[in-house]
Design a protein around this motif. Structure first.
Motif: not given
Length: 310
Positions: A8-23, A98-106
């Motif tokens: 319904s009203t989701p927050p936006p994607f961060p430009p990159s995984p947030r600090a402390g986000g999933p490794r 997803d940290p398992r993929l390069p950012e530019e491929r997502q």
């Protein structure tokens, strides 16, 4: 195509995984979709052409078959344990890469910024949310990885799309309806879903935007495996040539998308248009096989229109 439930009203994607986000290693324990969940094996939907590169990404109770070349999923598969679904799960609706993929491929924040597109779930956020509280919470969070998102027309932008919102509501409610009316005995479903990825899909900000999405539900009925299939169509203005409509898009703007239309279709048609292998499911389709060509795709106006006469 989900592929699809827009929040319904989701927050936006961060430009990159947030600090402390999933490794990358933080997702190492995910076991993903269980092909034997129903008893008979229902495999992942994989590309029919061996030349199509995919990456298999397991999450909690579901798996994404990802196509790096398109920056979108080719298919997803989720196990739904209806008797153990939890409703009161703590929500964290922040989309992440997803940290398992390069950012530019997502496909991330840039695709959805300042336009009429919204990111929609392929695996609905409530479908894998079952088991223990911790397990269900993890499953809910996992549905908010960008690999499970697809671009769809925003229902808040086009009055035409909003006026025909029944197609969206039908699409979003299919799993709930099937759990309640088809898989009522054990309340178990396997749902495969994805976008129809075609070479002709219109490009926008480095991503080709799919115009159709598919969903195939598998379940046990009278002791045997059964399946039904559906397509959600958001192609533009079917009253005139779609190529002309897309060619008329403004430079730098997203492609013009039409209101959602939901159809029940033969499982074999999904395999053909999406170019995927669907294992045993075309052979256990409950949609009557001998339909006239003009009725082969049944437009759904309500759940009661779904054919279950195998």
């Amino acid at each position: 195509m989900n592929p699809t439930e827009p929040p319904s009203t989701p927050p936006p994607f961060p430009p990159s995984p947030r600090a402390g986000g999933p490794r990358r290693d933080a997702l190492a324990d995910r076991t993903g979709y269980d092909e034997a969940f129903l008893g008979p094996v229902v495999p992942l939907a994989l590309p029919a052409r061996a030349s199509v590169e995919t990456v298999i990404l397991p999450y909690t109770h579901f798996t994404v078959v990802f196509r790096p070349d398109r920056r979108l999923a080719a298919s997803t598969a989720v196990c739904i344990e209806g008797r153990r679904l939890l409703e009161d799960v703590a929500r964290d609706d922040l989309w992440e890469l997803d940290p398992r993929l390069p950012e530019e491929r997502q496909t991330g924040y840039d695709l959805y910024r300042n336009n009429g597109l919204e990111r929609a779930h392929l695996v609905r956020r409530q479908d894998p949310v079952w088991g223990t509280v911790a397990e269900a919470g993890q499953a809910h969070t996992d549905t908010f990885f960008s690999t499970n998102a697809v671009p769809q027309a925003s229902h808040t932008v086009s009055p035409e799309a909003e006026g025909l919102g029944q197609g969206r509501r039908l699409w979003q409610g299919l799993e709930t309806y099937l759990l309640d009316h088809v898989a009522a005995f054990d309340r178990r479903l396997c749902v495969l879903a994805g976008p129809v990825l075609q070479d002709s899909d219109p490009p926008y900000r480095g991503v080709q935007v799919p115009l159709r999405f598919w969903k195939v539900a598998a379940f046990m009925q009278d002791g045997a495996l059964a399946a039904t299939a559906y397509v959600l169509d958001q192609s533009p203005d079917l009253g005139r040539d779609a190529e002309r409509a897309l060619a008329g898009a403004k430079a730098g703007a997203p492609p013009p998308l039409g209101p959602f239309r939901t159809y029940q279709v033969p499982v074999s048609d999904v395999a053909e248009i999406a170019e995927l292998e669907l294992g045993p499911l075309p052979d256990v389709d409950l949609m009557p096989p001998m339909r006239a060509p003009e009725d082969r795709w049944r437009r759904l106006e309500s759940f009661e229109d779904i054919a279950m006469q195998g």
